[in-house]
Design an enzyme around this catalytic site. Structure first.
Site, mmCIF file in Angstrom:
data_model
loop_
_atom_site.group_PDB
_atom_site.id
_atom_site.type_symbol
_atom_site.label_atom_id
_atom_site.label_comp_id
_atom_site.label_asym_id
_atom_site.label_seq_id
_atom_site.Cartn_x
_atom_site.Cartn_y
_atom_site.Cartn_z
ATOM 1 N NE ARG A 150 -3.575 9.048 -2.328
ATOM 2 C CZ ARG A 150 -2.694 9.763 -3.019
ATOM 3 N NH1 ARG A 150 -2.527 11.029 -2.762
ATOM 4 N NH2 ARG A 150 -1.996 9.226 -4.004
ATOM 5 C CG ASP A 170 6.343 4.629 2.708
ATOM 6 O OD1 ASP A 170 7.302 5.181 2.140
ATOM 7 O OD2 ASP A 170 5.155 4.818 2.381
ATOM 8 C CB ALA A 230 -0.616 -1.918 -4.850
ATOM 9 C CG ASP A 255 -8.204 -6.151 -6.856
ATOM 10 O OD1 ASP A 255 -9.173 -6.781 -7.329
ATOM 11 O OD2 ASP A 255 -8.090 -4.905 -6.925
ATOM 12 C CD GLU A 260 -4.805 -6.089 -13.732
ATOM 13 O OE1 GLU A 260 -5.618 -5.235 -14.110
ATOM 14 O OE2 GLU A 260 -4.212 -6.029 -12.656
ATOM 15 C CG HIS A 278 -7.638 -3.865 -11.330
ATOM 16 N ND1 HIS A 278 -6.519 -3.589 -12.066
ATOM 17 C CD2 HIS A 278 -7.741 -2.825 -10.461
ATOM 18 C CE1 HIS A 278 -5.986 -2.442 -11.687
ATOM 19 N NE2 HIS A 278 -6.725 -1.957 -10.704
ATOM 20 N N GLY A 280 -10.497 -3.346 -6.699
ATOM 21 C CA GLY A 280 -10.196 -2.446 -5.583
ATOM 22 C C GLY A 280 -11.030 -1.176 -5.579
HETATM 23 P P1 NAD Z 1 0.107 6.795 -2.363
HETATM 24 O O1 NAD Z 1 0.962 7.507 -3.334
HETATM 25 O O2 NAD Z 1 -0.779 7.579 -1.460
HETATM 26 O O3 NAD Z 1 1.018 5.866 -1.446
HETATM 27 C C1 NAD Z 1 2.067 5.096 -1.939
HETATM 28 C C2 NAD Z 1 3.077 4.926 -0.813
HETATM 29 O O4 NAD Z 1 4.088 4.036 -1.268
HETATM 30 C C3 NAD Z 1 3.769 6.227 -0.420
HETATM 31 O O5 NAD Z 1 3.655 6.472 0.962
HETATM 32 C C4 NAD Z 1 5.216 5.988 -0.811
HETATM 33 O O6 NAD Z 1 6.117 6.626 0.077
HETATM 34 C C5 NAD Z 1 5.299 4.490 -0.707
HETATM 35 N N1 NAD Z 1 6.452 3.941 -1.412
HETATM 36 C C6 NAD Z 1 7.023 4.388 -2.557
HETATM 37 N N2 NAD Z 1 8.104 3.631 -2.855
HETATM 38 C C7 NAD Z 1 8.206 2.696 -1.886
HETATM 39 C C8 NAD Z 1 9.104 1.631 -1.644
HETATM 40 N N3 NAD Z 1 10.146 1.397 -2.453
HETATM 41 N N4 NAD Z 1 8.899 0.857 -0.571
HETATM 42 C C9 NAD Z 1 7.863 1.089 0.284
HETATM 43 N N5 NAD Z 1 6.994 2.105 0.133
HETATM 44 C C10 NAD Z 1 7.149 2.884 -0.950
HETATM 45 O O7 NAD Z 1 -0.738 5.760 -3.226
HETATM 46 P P2 NAD Z 1 -2.158 5.135 -2.864
HETATM 47 O O8 NAD Z 1 -3.244 6.027 -3.351
HETATM 48 O O9 NAD Z 1 -2.145 4.690 -1.464
HETATM 49 O O10 NAD Z 1 -2.143 3.863 -3.860
HETATM 50 C C11 NAD Z 1 -1.334 2.755 -3.583
HETATM 51 C C12 NAD Z 1 -1.382 1.782 -4.747
HETATM 52 O O11 NAD Z 1 -2.689 1.269 -4.907
HETATM 53 C C13 NAD Z 1 -1.011 2.363 -6.097
HETATM 54 O O12 NAD Z 1 -0.245 1.427 -6.808
HETATM 55 C C14 NAD Z 1 -2.351 2.534 -6.780
HETATM 56 O O13 NAD Z 1 -2.242 2.557 -8.177
HETATM 57 C C15 NAD Z 1 -3.065 1.319 -6.287
HETATM 58 N N6 NAD Z 1 -4.523 1.349 -6.372
HETATM 59 C C16 NAD Z 1 -5.137 0.178 -6.719
HETATM 60 C C17 NAD Z 1 -6.506 0.135 -6.752
HETATM 61 C C18 NAD Z 1 -7.197 -1.124 -7.178
HETATM 62 O O14 NAD Z 1 -8.229 -1.042 -7.811
HETATM 63 N N7 NAD Z 1 -6.686 -2.272 -6.855
HETATM 64 C C19 NAD Z 1 -7.267 1.263 -6.415
HETATM 65 C C20 NAD Z 1 -6.607 2.425 -6.046
HETATM 66 C C21 NAD Z 1 -5.216 2.451 -6.018
HETATM 67 C C1 MLT Z 2 -6.562 2.856 -9.682
HETATM 68 O O1 MLT Z 2 -5.378 2.967 -10.002
HETATM 69 O O2 MLT Z 2 -7.271 3.825 -9.404
HETATM 70 C C2 MLT Z 2 -7.123 1.497 -9.602
HETATM 71 O O3 MLT Z 2 -6.311 0.545 -10.138
HETATM 72 C C3 MLT Z 2 -8.546 1.373 -9.993
HETATM 73 C C4 MLT Z 2 -8.844 1.513 -11.452
HETATM 74 O O4 MLT Z 2 -8.220 0.867 -12.270
HETATM 75 O O5 MLT Z 2 -9.712 2.310 -11.788
#
Ligand code: NAD
Ligand code: MLT
Length: 526
Positions: A150, A170, A230, A255, A260, A278, A280
């Protein structure tokens, strides 16, 4: 029902919960782990963001907790295994903060490219250093995205808008799907070698942990810039520190961190390193989205049993739920019946047939059969979440399949249980929307309701046997509510399913069993 909000919640979610009938919401500020543990026994649901660590120790106090809601994506602050063992559903809100995380990634990429935070700091300190902060454009630079889910896809779309060349790695996405996004799918090696910027968007898994390490950094283009919005453990921070210090990596923006907050982390002191705490998901819109999403998911579950976005249970859309709702009741009853007559079981086979059970997710039905099966025989609390684990622990093999062959039923569930005492096979269906019927039991064809207390009596098909059953039960003050009879085509044996108003005493069962024409008698509660 009571819900504990641990890490604060946007008003959009709070008002949804507070307006719901029969729901009491407590949202105290800044509770410590000890304080949460001391109160947790009162609650049916808890909602956390990332601050509260839902550990196995904390869950020991969760006497009536049914669901943990994570207002966000990552569930790495929740011990999901401990939750499964306790039968607690864990749900998150995937996607609800994706735009915020994608935009934050872009903010950090621009900041890295043009040294915005460092320049700002320098001005705060009274300097005007135009030469020191010479930057790079993003236009026609190559961005390598690791993880095209996503957030990765949103980042790709925006980077393409900036006229960057976008590569993606991916292994779970087809190159054709990446091409539709306008992304060139490449191997990790190629992405490392060709990218000017690399951004991480995968979950933390055994394959992705430390995906940026000494070896992979050595394969990058000199002067690369690295971003991680991530999960902290995707990056080996020591290796990154050395690469930033040597200049092989021109800049990095994190981030998220291994620990943390990253107190004492030497990265924070490097001039070519920038960071955010953090942030994001920290946009008003994202917090409103995740709060609304988790509140409505929790209400759906507590009030209607609808499960969405659970990380430890297959999700079901409200449309599919409506379709299979009566079959969930049937599945539980068939499981309960098998659990009481066929135990001990070595192998469980479940077959779904008929048009109503095609093209819908069937895992919830399978888990419901298992729950029904184990519920009458285990002392511990069995529910949809822990049922598959308990089945595995009891070494019972499970095979679930579908067939298009329906034999005239619009939907039929067949459950076969094999054990040391042979095989019991039973099938049920739903008539006119919600009338649950048992239609097969071994070789017998029936149309029996699956309700209340029942006696299953197998007998030789000889005159007088049914009369004997009736008078024996009457003598023991057991009233018969209804009775279904069936016999094998050769009239060799017959079965009676007799619904009774109250439990038959052991003496009545013994007397029935003593009759020469009666083969077996079992009392089951459905
Ligand atoms: P998602 O599940 O939609 O996408 C993750 C993608 O990673 C998938 O397409 C999957 O196929 C791919 N993937 C899995 N293993 C892999 C590998 N070995 N090599 C390459 N690609 C691989 O997840 P998302 O909603 O896009 O979230 C992505 C990350 O961001 C997660 O770790 C989530 O926790 C993090 N996140 C962080 C924040 C923040 O505040 N910083 C906010 C939201 C999400
Ligand atoms: C998440 O996984 O949604 C992000 O890291 C953001 C949060 O911690 O709420």
């Amino acid at each position: 029902m009571k819900i504990l909000i641990c890490d604060g919640m946007h008003e959009s979610g709070l008002s949804l919960l507070r307006g719901a009938e029969g729901i009491q919401v407590d949202a105290p500020e800044g509770l410590s782990a000890e304080e949460i543990k001391a109160r947790l026994h009162e609650y049916d649901a808890m909602v956390v963001r990332s601050r509260t660590k839902v550990t196995a120790d904390l869950l020991e106090a969760a006497a009536r907790l049914k669901v943990i809601g994570r207002a966000g994506t990552g569930v790495d602050n929740i011990d999901v295994k401990a939750a499964i063992e306790r039968g607690i559903l864990v749900m998150n809100t995937p996607g609800a903060n994706a735009m915020a995380a994608a935009e934050h990634t872009l903010a950090l990429m621009f900041s890295l490219a043009r040294h915005v935070p460092q320049a700002c700091q320098s001005m705060r300190e009274g300097r005007w250093e135009k030469k020191r902060f010479m930057g790079t454009e993003l236009y026609h630079q190559t961005l390598g995205i690791i993880g095209l889910g996503r957030i990765g896809s949103l980042v790709a779309d925006r980077a393409i808008g900036l006229k960057m060349d976008v590569l993606g790695y991916d292994p779970h996405i087809l190159p054709e799907a990446a091409a539709i996004l306008g992304v060139e799918a490449v191997s990790l090696e190629e992405l490392l070698a060709r990218s000017d910027f690399i951004t991480l968007h995968t979950p933390s898994t055994p394959e992705t942990r430390r995906i940026i390490n000494r070896q992979t950094l050595a394969k990058t283009k000199p002067g690369v810039r690295i971003l991680n919005c991530a999960r902290g453990d995707l990056v080996d921070e020591e290796a990154l520190y050395d690469a930033l210090e040597s200049g092989r990596v021109a800049g990095a923006a994190l981030d998220v961190f291994n620990q943390e907050p990253p107190t004492g982390n030497p990265l924070l002191h490097l001039p070519n390193f920038i960071s955010t705490p953090h942030l994001g998901a920290s946009s008003f819109q994202a917090q409103a989205n995740v709060a609304r999403a988790i509140a409505s998911q929790i209400l759906d579950y507590l009030q209607a049993g609808i499960i969405r976005n659970a990380v430890n249970f297959p999700s079901i859309s409200p449309k599919d739920y409506e379709k299979i709702r009566p079959y969930l009741v049937l599945a539980e009853k068939l499981g309960r019946l098998q659990g009481q007559i066929a135990s001990p079981i070595q192998r469980l086979e479940i077959e779904y047939s008929g048009s109503e059970l095609q093209e819908v997710g069937l895992e919830p039905l399978t888990q419901t059969v298992i729950k029904g099966l184990l519920d009458p025989i285990l002392a511990e609390k069995v529910n949809l979440v822990n049922a598959p684990l308990l089945l595995k622990e009891r070494q019972i093999d499970l095979v679930a399949s579908t067939t298009s062959e329906s034999r005239g039923y619009t939907g039929k569930i067949t459950v076969k249980a094999k054990g040391k005492q042979g095989e019991w096979s039973m099938a049920g269906t739903v008539f006119s929307g919600d009338e649950i019927r048992l239609v097969h039991l071994n070789n017998y064809r029936l149309e029996a309701e699956l309700e209340g207390i029942n006696l299953l009596i197998q007998n030789r098909d000889k005159p007088g046997t049914i009369g004997f059953i009736g008078t024996t039960l009457g003598r023991h003050q057991v009233n018969i509510a209804n009775m279904h009879l069936s016999r094998t085509p050769d009239r060799e044996s017959a079965i009676a399913i007799i619904r009774i108003d109250e439990e038959a005493p052991p003496a009545a069962l013994d007397e029935l069993r003593s009759h020469p024409n009666i083969i077996s008698v079992q009392q089951v509660k459905l």
